[in-house]
Design a protein around this motif. Structure first.
Motif, PDB file in Angstrom:
ATOM      1  N   VAL A 105      10.668 -30.201  26.226  1.00 56.75           N
ATOM      2  CA  VAL A 105       9.554 -29.685  27.008  1.00 56.75           C
ATOM      3  C   VAL A 105       9.738 -30.100  28.460  1.00 56.75           C
ATOM      4  O   VAL A 105       9.922 -31.269  28.763  1.00 56.75           O
ATOM      5  CB  VAL A 105       8.212 -30.223  26.463  1.00 56.75           C
ATOM      6  CG1 VAL A 105       7.054 -29.680  27.270  1.00 56.75           C
ATOM      7  CG2 VAL A 105       8.068 -29.853  24.997  1.00 56.75           C
ATOM      8  N   ARG A 110      14.233 -29.192  11.917  1.00 55.66           N
ATOM      9  CA  ARG A 110      13.254 -28.511  12.775  1.00 55.66           C
ATOM     10  C   ARG A 110      12.052 -28.059  11.950  1.00 55.66           C
ATOM     11  O   ARG A 110      10.899 -28.168  12.402  1.00 55.66           O
ATOM     12  CB  ARG A 110      13.919 -27.308  13.448  1.00 55.66           C
ATOM     13  CG  ARG A 110      13.024 -26.598  14.457  1.00 55.66           C
ATOM     14  CD  ARG A 110      13.785 -25.490  15.162  1.00 55.66           C
ATOM     15  NE  ARG A 110      12.965 -24.849  16.171  1.00 55.66           N
ATOM     16  CZ  ARG A 110      13.389 -23.887  16.967  1.00 55.66           C
ATOM     17  NH1 ARG A 110      14.645 -23.466  16.871  1.00 55.66           N
ATOM     18  NH2 ARG A 110      12.600 -23.354  17.855  1.00 55.66           N
ATOM     19  N   GLN A 133       7.149 -30.206  20.532  1.00 49.20           N
ATOM     20  CA  GLN A 133       6.578 -29.624  21.738  1.00 49.20           C
ATOM     21  C   GLN A 133       5.847 -30.631  22.615  1.00 49.20           C
ATOM     22  O   GLN A 133       5.575 -30.343  23.779  1.00 49.20           O
ATOM     23  CB  GLN A 133       5.598 -28.493  21.358  1.00 49.20           C
ATOM     24  CG  GLN A 133       6.234 -27.351  20.600  1.00 49.20           C
ATOM     25  CD  GLN A 133       7.324 -26.665  21.396  1.00 49.20           C
ATOM     26  OE1 GLN A 133       7.213 -26.506  22.612  1.00 49.20           O
ATOM     27  NE2 GLN A 133       8.397 -26.262  20.717  1.00 49.20           N
ATOM     28  N   ASP A 134       5.546 -31.780  22.094  1.00 49.75           N
ATOM     29  CA  ASP A 134       4.850 -32.808  22.860  1.00 49.75           C
ATOM     30  C   ASP A 134       5.887 -33.736  23.508  1.00 49.75           C
ATOM     31  O   ASP A 134       6.675 -34.373  22.808  1.00 49.75           O
ATOM     32  CB  ASP A 134       3.941 -33.619  21.939  1.00 49.75           C
ATOM     33  CG  ASP A 134       3.001 -34.541  22.714  1.00 49.75           C
ATOM     34  OD1 ASP A 134       3.327 -34.883  23.870  1.00 49.75           O
ATOM     35  OD2 ASP A 134       1.953 -34.923  22.164  1.00 49.75           O
ATOM     36  N   HIS A 137       4.862 -28.628  13.346  1.00 49.84           N
ATOM     37  CA  HIS A 137       3.521 -29.181  13.583  1.00 49.84           C
ATOM     38  C   HIS A 137       2.560 -28.845  12.448  1.00 49.84           C
ATOM     39  O   HIS A 137       1.785 -29.686  11.995  1.00 49.84           O
ATOM     40  CB  HIS A 137       2.982 -28.638  14.908  1.00 49.84           C
ATOM     41  CG  HIS A 137       1.656 -29.214  15.290  1.00 49.84           C
ATOM     42  ND1 HIS A 137       0.697 -28.490  15.984  1.00 49.84           N
ATOM     43  CD2 HIS A 137       1.096 -30.428  15.046  1.00 49.84           C
ATOM     44  CE1 HIS A 137      -0.372 -29.250  16.166  1.00 49.84           C
ATOM     45  NE2 HIS A 137      -0.160 -30.425  15.608  1.00 49.84           N
ATOM     46  N   ASN A 174       2.754 -33.111  17.066  1.00 49.28           N
ATOM     47  CA  ASN A 174       3.584 -31.993  17.521  1.00 49.28           C
ATOM     48  C   ASN A 174       4.933 -32.549  17.998  1.00 49.28           C
ATOM     49  O   ASN A 174       5.176 -32.709  19.193  1.00 49.28           O
ATOM     50  CB  ASN A 174       2.869 -31.244  18.648  1.00 49.28           C
ATOM     51  CG  ASN A 174       3.489 -29.891  18.918  1.00 49.28           C
ATOM     52  OD1 ASN A 174       4.537 -29.557  18.367  1.00 49.28           O
ATOM     53  ND2 ASN A 174       2.850 -29.101  19.754  1.00 49.28           N
ATOM     54  N   ASN A 182       8.843 -35.791  21.406  1.00 47.42           N
ATOM     55  CA  ASN A 182      10.087 -35.056  21.102  1.00 47.42           C
ATOM     56  C   ASN A 182      11.345 -35.918  21.237  1.00 47.42           C
ATOM     57  O   ASN A 182      12.341 -35.683  20.560  1.00 47.42           O
ATOM     58  CB  ASN A 182      10.202 -33.771  21.928  1.00 47.42           C
ATOM     59  CG  ASN A 182      10.139 -34.015  23.415  1.00 47.42           C
ATOM     60  OD1 ASN A 182      10.183 -35.160  23.882  1.00 47.42           O
ATOM     61  ND2 ASN A 182      10.028 -32.953  24.182  1.00 47.42           N
ATOM     62  N   PHE A 224      15.488 -27.885  19.398  1.00 49.42           N
ATOM     63  CA  PHE A 224      14.684 -27.418  20.528  1.00 49.42           C
ATOM     64  C   PHE A 224      15.062 -26.040  21.026  1.00 49.42           C
ATOM     65  O   PHE A 224      14.712 -25.653  22.129  1.00 49.42           O
ATOM     66  CB  PHE A 224      14.781 -28.433  21.680  1.00 49.42           C
ATOM     67  CG  PHE A 224      14.362 -29.805  21.279  1.00 49.42           C
ATOM     68  CD1 PHE A 224      13.024 -30.129  21.169  1.00 49.42           C
ATOM     69  CD2 PHE A 224      15.302 -30.775  20.973  1.00 49.42           C
ATOM     70  CE1 PHE A 224      12.627 -31.399  20.771  1.00 49.42           C
ATOM     71  CE2 PHE A 224      14.921 -32.051  20.588  1.00 49.42           C
ATOM     72  CZ  PHE A 224      13.578 -32.360  20.480  1.00 49.42           C
TER      73      PHE A 224
END
Length: 309
Positions: free
Chosen positions: A256, A135, A161-162, A140, A158, A166, A246
């Motif tokens: 996300v 992680r 988060q993108d 990012h 990213n 992900n 995550f």
């Protein structure tokens, strides 16, 4: 001692010798029945119990309402798609990498033992602990992966988060996580190949690449199929990898906008997170997952037999 007494004693001794193996296996068999067979049967039965309450053990009736619900639930359909996509990405890539690395480790190179230990370390390390390290690597702003990509003039990604990336982050971590087990099995398979095959191929003038495809891969095929089968079962049950990457806790770690729902995560959600818990839905999803893994395993065994014949 009479003849009848001797015969009776002989029969009792014979019976004791025949049942002796059962006495030794009995504790193991009891454990299998209690901790494996009973839960499987119980989950199968609960999947057909509508509005099942785990505390009171009550339900409204028998039926297929739980299966109807999950097959109409967009989250479950998405979980199936995500799980299948994960399997189809991770298995081929990890298998090819494992074959390549195992072949290199099988060569007489310096520090071979050190490299073997390095590849084995992830297997004996906590998945959650390593996940938190990954992680940070996927960070990012401060991640080492984006730092390395900057040398190729690639803008920071990213990863976590993108929604576009992900899933790939999950796949990269998944590939890395199952590599050690695959490498160990394949390396063992390579070391069991008789060197005479290579000697004969070299005498015939075969080049290294041709030897690899004509000698190594065919002889290594049984091990490769075993690796694929074991890893396929493992990848269908992808779950632990999601938590450290995550987030965890009370929220469902599904990427996300819940775009990383997997089947096991869906089962966890219905059983543990949702209020009130839906044990029937979770059990139905578990049965579907079992059937998918069973069919995939049988299909692999069928293909393996066809190739051998």
């Amino acid at each position: 001692m009479s003849l009848k007494s001797k015969e009776k004693k002989f029969s009792l001794t014979k019976l004791k010798n025949k049942s002796e193996w059962l006495i030794y296996l009995l504790p193991f068999l009891i454990g299998i029945i209690i901790f494996t067979l009973y839960p499987i049967v119980n989950v199968f039965l609960i999947s057909f119990k509508e509005n099942f309450n785990y505390i009171t053990k009550t339900f409204s009736g028998w039926g297929i309402a739980n299966y109807q619900y999950i097959f109409n639930d967009p989250y479950f359909i998405q979980a199936l798609k995500n799980t299948l996509s994960y399997v189809f990405v991770v298995i081929p890539v990890s298998t090819c990498l494992a074959i390549l690395i195992a072949t290199l480790l099988n060569q007489k190179i310096k520090f071979a033992g050190l490299f073997q230990t390095a590849y084995f370390v992830p297997m004996v390390t906590s998945t959650i602990a390593i996940g938190f390290a990954w992680r940070f690597m996927f960070s990012h702003k401060y991640g080492v992966i984006n730092y390395l990509l900057s040398f190729l003039n690639i803008a920071p990604i990213n990863w976590l988060q993108d929604p576009t990336y992900n899933f790939y982050a999950l796949c990269i971590y998944g590939i890395w996580a199952i590599l050690p087990f695959s490498i160990i099995l394949l390396l063992s398979g390579l070391q069991n190949i008789d060197p005479m095959y290579y000697t004969a191929a070299k005498v015939d003038g075969a080049k290294p690449l041709k030897i690899f495809f004509r000698v190594t891969l065919p002889l290594l095929a049984p091990t490769i199929f075993m690796v694929i089968m074991v890893n396929t079962i493992s990848c269908f049950k992808v779950f632990n990898e999601l938590f450290p990457l995550f987030g965890g806790g009370a929220n469902v770690p599904a990427g996300v906008a819940n775009n990383l729902f997997t089947v096991v995560l869906y089962i966890y959600y219905q059983f543990r997170v949702r209020v009130p818990s839906r044990y029937g839905y979770a059990s139905a999803a578990a049965v579907i997952l079992f059937l998918i893994i069973f069919v995939a395993t049988m299909l692999q065994r069928y293909i393996e037999k066809k190739i051998k014949s």
